[in-house]
Design a protein around this motif. Structure first.
Motif, mmCIF file in Angstrom:
data_model
loop_
_atom_site.group_PDB
_atom_site.id
_atom_site.type_symbol
_atom_site.label_atom_id
_atom_site.label_comp_id
_atom_site.label_asym_id
_atom_site.label_seq_id
_atom_site.Cartn_x
_atom_site.Cartn_y
_atom_site.Cartn_z
ATOM 1 N N TYR A 165 -4.832 -6.082 12.858
ATOM 2 C CA TYR A 165 -4.692 -4.808 12.139
ATOM 3 C C TYR A 165 -3.221 -4.448 11.977
ATOM 4 O O TYR A 165 -2.457 -4.415 12.935
ATOM 5 N N ASP A 177 -11.123 0.847 4.203
ATOM 6 C CA ASP A 177 -10.730 -0.403 4.838
ATOM 7 C C ASP A 177 -10.241 -1.398 3.795
ATOM 8 O O ASP A 177 -11.001 -1.820 2.914
ATOM 9 N N VAL A 178 -8.976 -1.785 3.915
ATOM 10 C CA VAL A 178 -8.354 -2.743 3.004
ATOM 11 C C VAL A 178 -8.046 -4.018 3.781
ATOM 12 O O VAL A 178 -7.389 -3.973 4.828
ATOM 13 N N ILE A 180 -6.119 -7.658 3.804
ATOM 14 C CA ILE A 180 -5.080 -8.483 3.201
ATOM 15 C C ILE A 180 -5.368 -9.924 3.609
ATOM 16 O O ILE A 180 -5.373 -10.247 4.795
ATOM 17 N N CYS A 201 1.963 -3.888 3.382
ATOM 18 C CA CYS A 201 1.462 -2.613 3.905
ATOM 19 C C CYS A 201 2.541 -1.538 3.820
ATOM 20 O O CYS A 201 2.291 -0.425 3.346
ATOM 21 N N PHE A 217 -6.552 5.353 5.812
ATOM 22 C CA PHE A 217 -6.676 3.917 5.602
ATOM 23 C C PHE A 217 -6.635 3.120 6.900
ATOM 24 O O PHE A 217 -5.948 3.491 7.861
ATOM 25 N N ASN A 218 -7.367 2.012 6.897
ATOM 26 C CA ASN A 218 -7.183 0.909 7.831
ATOM 27 C C ASN A 218 -6.743 -0.306 7.014
ATOM 28 O O ASN A 218 -7.304 -0.572 5.950
ATOM 29 N N ILE A 219 -5.774 -1.052 7.520
ATOM 30 C CA ILE A 219 -5.315 -2.275 6.858
ATOM 31 C C ILE A 219 -5.440 -3.421 7.844
ATOM 32 O O ILE A 219 -4.841 -3.384 8.925
ATOM 33 N N TYR A 274 -14.434 -4.282 5.499
ATOM 34 C CA TYR A 274 -13.514 -4.191 4.365
ATOM 35 C C TYR A 274 -14.235 -3.611 3.164
ATOM 36 O O TYR A 274 -15.442 -3.737 3.018
#
Length: 426
Positions: A165, A177-178, A180, A201, A217-219, A274
Motif C-alpha cells: 500500500y 481503491d485504486v 497501480i 501516487c 482513497f486507498n492506493i 480495487y
C-alpha cells in the motif's frame, strides 16, 4: 492521448423510487464478468466469456441504481424475480474506439472486456448495452447469473500477487481503491516499480481536488512480474513477454499504448480490493491511454510521466475529455457536432445548460476570445475534443489540454469532485 471514444458525463442522475439497500441484494464478494465485444463498423455483438468470484467487494454500496457518468456503454443488473434494477454501472471500451478506425471497415475483431459487479444473493439478469457516438444502441446482450453456479471461477483465494500500500485511509467500504499495476517489470525490477508507483501516487495527489480529498482513497501497488523488461513496440519489431501484454502503435498510432488483454489485468489483481486501475509501463518511450472505468496505462520513465499519469487518470476515473485539438480537423465521427457530448469538460453548446453555464460570469463572451483568457479563467473557448471548430472547452489551458499546465481547470475539478462524492458520500 485520445481516450476511448466519448468518455462520459451527464451529471443528471437517474434515481430509482426507492434506494437500494446493499445487504438486501448482495454479498460482500465481487462478481467478475468477462465479455467479448465483436464485430466491425457495420455490425457488432456481445458474448459472455466467463464468470469469476473475488473474495470481497470494493465498490460502492450507495447509489446502487444510479449513474454519475453516462459512458459509451452501460450494465444494468436486475433482480430476476422482481425485475427491479438493483445495480448500474457505465464504461467505455477500446472496441468502441476501434470501430471508428479504417481497419474496422473491412475487418471483424473481438476484444476482451471485464467488469466488476457486486455478487448477488439471488439470481439476477445482467444486461449490457453499447452505444454509438449518436447515443444509439449498437449492441445489446442479456444473460442470467445464478450465484450458486458451480462454473463461477473462484479467484484470489489461493494465490494473490505481491502488493504494497502506497496510501491506506480505511477499508474498501470507506475508500476508493485504486490499484497501480506493474507492466514490463521483471522480478528483479520490483523495487524500481514500487518507486515509480510512489511517484505516480504523489503526482496524483499534488492536483486538486485529489489533494484535498486524499483521505477518500486507498492506493495499492501490485507487483505483477513480467518475463521481459520493457514493453512491446511493434513498429520496431519488438515484442516482449509482459504481465498484461501491452504495446505501442495501437490502431497504428505510435504514442497510443494500450492492451486488449483485459483479463490478464484482472487476473493479476484477484484477491486485492480495487475499483480503478493505473498500469505503469517500464519504458522511457512517450505514450499512454485512458479508458473510462477500464484502466489508465502510461510510461513510467519518460520525463512527462508525472503530468501524463494524472491526465490519463482524468480519463479513466472521472470521464474527462481531451481538451486539445488539431487544426482543420472536425473529427465528427468521434463527437457529432449536433449532439451534446457526455463529458463534463467539453460542449458543442447543443445543451450547454447541462455543462458549466451556471458558473460563467454574466459578462462572459461566447465564444470567449483567447485574448481575454486572463479576464475569464472559465469561459467558452473554441477547440476541444480533437476538433478546432464546433467543440468548446471551459478554460484556455488545463491538465486535460497540455502536459505543461500544472492543474485541472475549475470545471474539471468540479467534475472530479462529483465523481469522488458519488463513490464516497459525505
Amino acid at each position: 492521448m485520445k481516450q476511448i471514444c466519448c468518455i462520459v458525463l451527464f451529471f443528471f442522475i437517474v434515481v430509482e423510487v426507492h434506494a437500494q439497500n446493499f445487504a438486501d441484494y448482495f454479498q460482500n464478494k465481487t462478481l467478475r464478468v468477462d465479455y467479448i465485444f465483436t464485430g466491425d463498423s457495420k455490425q457488432q455483438a456481445i458474448y459472455l466469456d466467463e464468470l469469476s468470484q473475488f473474495p470481497s467487494w470494493a465498490g460502492r454500496q450507495h447509489h446502487l441504481s444510479e449513474l454519475p457518468l453516462e459512458g459509451n456503454g452501460q450494465i444494468i443488473v436486475k433482480d430476476l424475480a422482481t425485475k427491479q434494477c438493483i445495480y448500474k454501472t457505465s464504461f467505455s471500451s477500446l472496441f468502441q474506439e476501434w470501430l471508428t478506425t479504417d481497419e474496422a471497415k473491412g475487418t471483424a475483431k473481438g476484444f476482451e472486456n471485464t467488469f466488476l459487479l457486486p455478487f448477488p444473493k439471488q439470481p439476477v439478469e445482467v444486461e449490457v448495452a453499447l452505444y454509438s457516438p449518436r447515443r444509439e444502441v449498437i449492441a445489446n446482450y442479456k444473460h442470467i447469473v445464478h450465484p450458486d453456479d458451480i462454473l463461477i471461477h473462484k479467484r484470489g483465494v489461493s494465490h494473490v500477487t505481491p502488493h504494497r500500500y502506497m496510501l491506506q485511509n480505511g477499508n474498501e467500504k470507506d475508500c476508493i481503491d485504486v490499484a497501480i499495476l506493474a507492466e514490463g517489470y521483471t522480478e528483479k525490477e520490483m523495487d524500481l516499480f514500487y518507486q515509480d508507483a510512489q511517484i505516480a501516487c504523489e503526482s496524483l495527489f499534488s492536483h486538486e481536488p485529489f489533494r484535498s480529498m486524499k483521505d477518500k482513497f486507498n492506493i495499492v501497488a501490485v507487483a505483477s512480474p513480467s518475463t521481459d523488461s520493457g514493453v512491446s513496440v511493434p513498429r520496431e519489431n519488438q515484442w516482449k513477454q509482459t504481465a498484461v501484454h501491452s504495446h505501442f502503435d495501437t490502431f497504428y498510432s505510435e504514442r497510443y499504448l494500450t492492451t486488449s488483454r483485459v483479463k490478464a489485468i484482472h487476473n493479476a489483481l484477484a484477491g486485492i480490493p480495487y475499483e480503478h486501475i493505473i498500469i505503469l509501463a517500464n519504458t522511457d518511450v512517450y505514450g499512454g491511454g485512458g479508458i473510462y472505468n477500464s484502466y489508465t496505462l502510461t510510461t513510467a520513465h519518460h520525463p512527462m510521466f508525472k503530468p501524463v499519469v494524472v491526465h490519463e487518470f482524468g480519463h479513466s476515473f472521472a470521464g474527462l475529455a481531451d481538451e486539445y485539438f488539431y487544426e482543420d480537423d472536425t473529427m465528427t465521427d468521434t463527437y457529432p457536432l449536433d449532439i451534446e457530448p457526455w463529458e463534463q469538460n467539453i460542449s458543442t453548446r447543443v445543451d450547454f445548460t447541462s455543462k458549466w453555464e451556471n458558473i460563467l460570469p454574466s459578462d462572459t463572451p461566447i465564444p470567449t476570445p483567447i485574448a481575454e483568457k486572463k479576464k475569464y479563467p472559465v469561459g467558452v473557448y473554441e477547440g476541444a475534443g480533437y476538433s478546432a471548430k464546433g467543440i468548446y472547452r471551459p478554460a484556455y489551458d488545463c491538465r486535460m489540454k497540455t502536459n505543461g499546465y500544472p492543474e485541472f481547470c475549475p470545471v474539471c475539478q468540479r467534475a472530479i469532485r462529483r465523481v469522488i462524492e458519488f463513490y464516497i458520500p459525505q
